[in-house]
Design an enzyme around this catalytic site. Sequence first.
Site, PDB file in Angstrom:
ATOM      1  N   GLU A 172      34.174  58.581   9.155  1.00  0.00           N
ATOM      2  CA  GLU A 172      33.577  57.247   9.023  1.00  0.00           C
ATOM      3  C   GLU A 172      32.229  57.257   8.311  1.00  0.00           C
ATOM      4  O   GLU A 172      31.314  57.988   8.701  1.00  0.00           O
ATOM      5  CB  GLU A 172      33.432  56.627  10.414  1.00  0.00           C
ATOM      6  CG  GLU A 172      33.133  55.139  10.366  1.00  0.00           C
ATOM      7  CD  GLU A 172      33.675  54.419  11.575  1.00  0.00           C
ATOM      8  OE1 GLU A 172      34.797  53.880  11.471  1.00  0.00           O
ATOM      9  OE2 GLU A 172      33.013  54.427  12.622  1.00  0.00           O
ATOM     10  N   LYS A 174      29.181  55.409   8.057  1.00  0.00           N
ATOM     11  CA  LYS A 174      28.534  54.414   8.922  1.00  0.00           C
ATOM     12  C   LYS A 174      27.040  54.680   9.003  1.00  0.00           C
ATOM     13  O   LYS A 174      26.622  55.776   9.357  1.00  0.00           O
ATOM     14  CB  LYS A 174      29.179  54.476  10.318  1.00  0.00           C
ATOM     15  CG  LYS A 174      28.536  53.553  11.334  1.00  0.00           C
ATOM     16  CD  LYS A 174      29.401  53.409  12.583  1.00  0.00           C
ATOM     17  CE  LYS A 174      29.553  54.698  13.356  1.00  0.00           C
ATOM     18  NZ  LYS A 174      30.258  54.492  14.645  1.00  0.00           N
ATOM     19  N   LYS A 235      36.695  49.106   7.541  1.00  0.00           N
ATOM     20  CA  LYS A 235      36.349  48.936   8.958  1.00  0.00           C
ATOM     21  C   LYS A 235      35.576  47.621   9.094  1.00  0.00           C
ATOM     22  O   LYS A 235      34.361  47.558   8.984  1.00  0.00           O
ATOM     23  CB  LYS A 235      35.499  50.123   9.424  1.00  0.00           C
ATOM     24  CG  LYS A 235      35.253  50.159  10.940  1.00  0.00           C
ATOM     25  CD  LYS A 235      36.498  50.599  11.674  1.00  0.00           C
ATOM     26  CE  LYS A 235      36.220  50.832  13.149  1.00  0.00           C
ATOM     27  NZ  LYS A 235      35.409  52.028  13.413  1.00  0.00           N
ATOM     28  N   GLU A 284      44.276  48.697  16.857  1.00  0.00           N
ATOM     29  CA  GLU A 284      43.465  49.390  17.868  1.00  0.00           C
ATOM     30  C   GLU A 284      43.647  48.786  19.258  1.00  0.00           C
ATOM     31  O   GLU A 284      43.605  47.568  19.430  1.00  0.00           O
ATOM     32  CB  GLU A 284      41.996  49.321  17.460  1.00  0.00           C
ATOM     33  CG  GLU A 284      41.054  50.017  18.414  1.00  0.00           C
ATOM     34  CD  GLU A 284      39.613  49.901  17.958  1.00  0.00           C
ATOM     35  OE1 GLU A 284      39.225  50.669  17.064  1.00  0.00           O
ATOM     36  OE2 GLU A 284      38.883  49.034  18.475  1.00  0.00           O
ATOM     37  N   ASN A 306      40.954  53.442  21.304  1.00  0.00           N
ATOM     38  CA  ASN A 306      39.493  53.506  21.323  1.00  0.00           C
ATOM     39  C   ASN A 306      39.034  53.918  22.713  1.00  0.00           C
ATOM     40  O   ASN A 306      39.273  53.207  23.685  1.00  0.00           O
ATOM     41  CB  ASN A 306      38.902  52.151  20.934  1.00  0.00           C
ATOM     42  CG  ASN A 306      37.437  52.251  20.540  1.00  0.00           C
ATOM     43  OD1 ASN A 306      36.720  53.128  21.020  1.00  0.00           O
ATOM     44  ND2 ASN A 306      36.991  51.347  19.679  1.00  0.00           N
ATOM     45  N   GLU A 342      40.043  57.635  18.900  1.00  0.00           N
ATOM     46  CA  GLU A 342      38.817  57.054  18.359  1.00  0.00           C
ATOM     47  C   GLU A 342      37.687  57.089  19.393  1.00  0.00           C
ATOM     48  O   GLU A 342      37.914  56.819  20.573  1.00  0.00           O
ATOM     49  CB  GLU A 342      39.043  55.587  17.956  1.00  0.00           C
ATOM     50  CG  GLU A 342      40.153  55.354  16.966  1.00  0.00           C
ATOM     51  CD  GLU A 342      40.378  53.866  16.731  1.00  0.00           C
ATOM     52  OE1 GLU A 342      41.406  53.541  16.125  1.00  0.00           O
ATOM     53  OE2 GLU A 342      39.545  53.036  17.164  1.00  0.00           O
ATOM     54  N   SER A 343      36.502  57.403  18.940  1.00  0.00           N
ATOM     55  CA  SER A 343      35.257  57.320  19.717  1.00  0.00           C
ATOM     56  C   SER A 343      35.135  58.436  20.760  1.00  0.00           C
ATOM     57  O   SER A 343      36.108  58.836  21.398  1.00  0.00           O
ATOM     58  CB  SER A 343      35.121  55.965  20.427  1.00  0.00           C
ATOM     59  OG  SER A 343      35.106  54.908  19.487  1.00  0.00           O
TER      60      SER A 343
END
Length: 388
Positions: A172, A174, A235, A284, A306, A342-343
Amino acid sequence: MESLISLKGHFHVFPSFSSKPRTTIPPTQVNTYRKNSFFTFSVRAQVEPNEGSASIATSSESVVDALKVKEWEVGMFHNEVAATQGIRIRRRPPTGPPIHYVGPFEFRLENEGNTPRNILEEIIWNKDIELKERKPIGMIRKDLEKAPPVRDFIGALRAANERTGLPGLIAEVKKASPSRGILRENFDPVEIAQSYEKGGAACLSVLTDEKYFKGSFENLELIRNSGVKCPLLCKEFIVDAWQLYYARSKGADAVLLIAAVLPDLDIKYMTKICKLLGLTALVEVHDEREFDRVLGIEGVELIGINNRNLETFELDISTTKKLLEGERGKIIRERNIVMVGESGLFTPEDIAYVQEAGVKAVLVGESIVKQSDPGKGISNLFGKDISV
């Protein structure tokens, strides 16, 4: 029953194929539908087999499909529909901010109807405001004709997984997040993207939200035009089909659809548009109910779990394992759906944990973008060099 559709700023009525009694729409609600409803209206994208680019043509069939999918908006407001599916993120304030006067002064009181209950809801409400300034769809259709060819997002993830024996990485790009603030002061999106690709990333995720993540569609375009070959995920917090067209026109190969925000019919409608445009939809989820809803939608090929609670922003990577246990995991394997963790992924142990749970790909931002050399950050994340 009759369905409403907005074409080039005009409000029209089209008959739908239904034997149900005609529904009369109160005049006070017409503006609500005019402002909040968006349809593909006679748009069909055809993917050229050799180039993968989307060309746009008119189709009455698309109009009928769009009407059937969006007809529910005529009889019920979005928040009411969402609540029946367990969606707690409201798409727009249920009530406007009340104005009070005391002498010559004016002030507003915050209440449950006009105050966001969490950061995601605040982001979504702000997105609705941003979309009021959106570019006319006619101009986007012209941009679509000039957009670069679509690249195979899922194919890139599968290939990376087969090559390395590890989850394919969506790295990502970001600069900031609402929970962590600025992640990287010296932020050059193209430089970061090139470092990710060199470090072995299969795909890239590019934040385009400006207010909360300091991203932009300009970053997406810059990366796409820089020579980076990785497929790109836009995103963005998508609440309107217009955003899908806009993302593709800027060079996106995939988009994010968040089940915590979008009711089932919106997801069905938007995944169909994605297929028409050649886009991959990463849908998601973050709890059991959302996962079950998405598994009930035909055509979903890529699902992200997530590990962050979207209301409190707390992290728990055991969420991935919990959601992929039992019958859900069996369904995923039978349908050959690619799962994305994710995350909350910071170490090789974290990667191994979610891989064992059943993911074939991971989406990671914070733990690698903060490194002085993001490409080397990928090696640290996986515990080995995964570059070609």
